[in-house]
Design an enzyme around this catalytic site. Structure first.
Site, PDB file in Angstrom:
ATOM      1  N   LYS A  38       0.863  -1.176   0.000  1.00 61.57           N
ATOM      2  CA  LYS A  38       0.000   0.000   0.000  1.00 61.57           C
ATOM      3  C   LYS A  38       0.896   1.221   0.000  1.00 61.57           C
ATOM      4  O   LYS A  38       1.738   1.381   0.888  1.00 61.57           O
ATOM      5  CB  LYS A  38      -0.937   0.008   1.212  1.00 61.57           C
ATOM      6  CG  LYS A  38      -1.952   1.148   1.187  1.00 61.57           C
ATOM      7  CD  LYS A  38      -3.061   0.930   2.212  1.00 61.57           C
ATOM      8  CE  LYS A  38      -4.125   2.016   2.103  1.00 61.57           C
ATOM      9  NZ  LYS A  38      -5.294   1.749   2.969  1.00 61.57           N
ATOM     10  N   ASP A  56      -3.435  -0.797   8.371  1.00 58.89           N
ATOM     11  CA  ASP A  56      -4.023  -1.633   7.325  1.00 58.89           C
ATOM     12  C   ASP A  56      -3.098  -2.805   6.992  1.00 58.89           C
ATOM     13  O   ASP A  56      -3.554  -3.935   6.797  1.00 58.89           O
ATOM     14  CB  ASP A  56      -4.290  -0.808   6.060  1.00 58.89           C
ATOM     15  CG  ASP A  56      -5.416   0.188   6.249  1.00 58.89           C
ATOM     16  OD1 ASP A  56      -6.125   0.102   7.271  1.00 58.89           O
ATOM     17  OD2 ASP A  56      -5.582   1.065   5.384  1.00 58.89           O
ATOM     18  N   SER A 119      -5.622   3.853  -1.457  1.00 57.09           N
ATOM     19  CA  SER A 119      -6.087   4.636  -0.306  1.00 57.09           C
ATOM     20  C   SER A 119      -7.464   5.200  -0.644  1.00 57.09           C
ATOM     21  O   SER A 119      -7.609   5.918  -1.638  1.00 57.09           O
ATOM     22  CB  SER A 119      -5.116   5.780  -0.022  1.00 57.09           C
ATOM     23  OG  SER A 119      -3.798   5.305   0.153  1.00 57.09           O
ATOM     24  N   GLY A 120      -8.479   4.892   0.161  1.00 53.81           N
ATOM     25  CA  GLY A 120      -9.817   5.412  -0.102  1.00 53.81           C
ATOM     26  C   GLY A 120     -10.342   4.955  -1.453  1.00 53.81           C
ATOM     27  O   GLY A 120     -10.116   3.836  -1.878  1.00 53.81           O
TER      28      GLY A 120
END
Length: 234
Positions: A38, A56, A119-120
Site C-alpha cells: 500500500k 491496514d 487509499s480510499g
C-alpha cells in the site's frame, strides 16, 4: 515474473482492507507466495516508542498469516486520519513516486502474487502540491489490473457505476467487483448485484458476508485476476 492486482474501493470504509486480507489469505493457503503493498496509509496509531503502526498492513498480515515483514508493506505512514496528500501537509514526508515504485518493485522481486491496495476511493490524491500524484499514476506506471470493492447496501449502484466509468475513461482495467457486507436473500443486495453487473458489464466475482473468514471464490479464478507486471522490475 510476479503478478499483481490493484484493489480499489467505491469510497472510504467499504471494507477494502478486510477483503484484501481475505484475498491474500486465500493465496497463501493455496500455497502461493503472496505479499501486500500500500503506497500510503493514514489514520495510524503510534507504538510506545513513538513510531507509527501501519494499521491496514498489520490487519492484512494478521488476517492472512503471510510472513512478509511489516516494514516492506507501506512506504508512507501518517497519523492524521485524512487523505495522504493532506496528512503530509500536516506531518511532512510527502509521497514521492520513485519511492513508491522502488518499494513496489522490491516486493515484486521477492513474491509471486502482490496485492496492492489503494487509499480510499480511486480519486484519493496521494500528493497535491507542486507535484500531483494520483492512484492512477501508480496503476499506470506498473500497468496494474484492478479489482473494485463495494458495499452491498444502499447507494452502491451509483458508487459502482461512477467508479467503473471513471476508471474506464482513464484506461484503468477493472477485472471485476467484490461485494462486502453482503446478505444472501436480501432483495436490495441481490438487486444491487444484478444492476451493477448489468450497468457496468463487470462480473461480481465474490460476495463477502459479515464476519466471513474465507473468500468464497475458487483459487484458480482468483489467480486469473492477477496479471504480470507491466512496469520495470529492477
Amino acid at each position: 515474473m510476479s503478478k499483481s492486482l490493484f484493489i480499489t474501493g467505491t469510497g472510504t470504509d467499504v471494507g477494502k482492507t478486510y477483503v484484501t486480507g481475505l484475498i491474500v489469505k486465500k493465496l497463501r493457503e493455496g500455497g502461493r507466495s503472496a505479499a501486500y503493498h500500500k503506497a500510503a496509509m493514514s489514520g495510524n496509531e503510534r507504538r510506545p516508542d513513538g513510531s507509527l503502526i501501519p494499521g491496514d498492513a498489520l490487519q492484512v498480515k494478521t488476517m492472512s498469516g503471510i510472513e512478509q515483514p511489516l516494514e516492506e508493506m507501506c512506504p508512507y505512514v501518517y497519523e492524521t486520519a485524512v487523505s495522504p496528500h493532506l496528512a503530509a501537509k500536516f506531518e511532512g514526508n510527502p509521497v514521492e513516486m520513485d519511492c513508491i515504485l522502488d518499494r513496489f518493485d522490491h516486493v515484486c522481486r521477492s513474491y509471486d502474487y502482490i496485492t496492492a491496495e489503494g487509499s480510499g476511493g480511486i480519486l484519493c490524491p496521494l500528493r497535491f502540491d507542486e507535484q500531483k500524484i494520483q492512484l492512477e499514476d501508480f496503476i499506470k506506471a506498473r500497468s496494474l489490473a484492478c479489482l473494485m470493492i463495494a458495499d452491498a447496501g444502499l447507494g452502491t449502484i451509483n458508487a459502482v457505476v461512477l467508479t467503473a466509468e471513471y476508471m474506464k475513461a482513464r484506461a484503468m482495467p477493472v477485472k471485476g467487483i467484490i461485494f462486502n457486507h453482503y446478505e444472501p436473500g436480501n432483495p436490495l443486495h441481490e438487486d444491487n448485484r444484478r444492476m451493477c453487473e448489468t450497468m457496468t458489464g463487470l462480473k461480481v466475482v465474490a460476495c463477502v458476508k459479515e464476519g466471513d473468514t474465507e473468500l468464497d471464490i475458487p483459487l484458480e479464478l482468483l489467480e486469473e485476476l492477477y496479471e504480470e507486471n507491466g512496469g520495470t522490475e529492477k
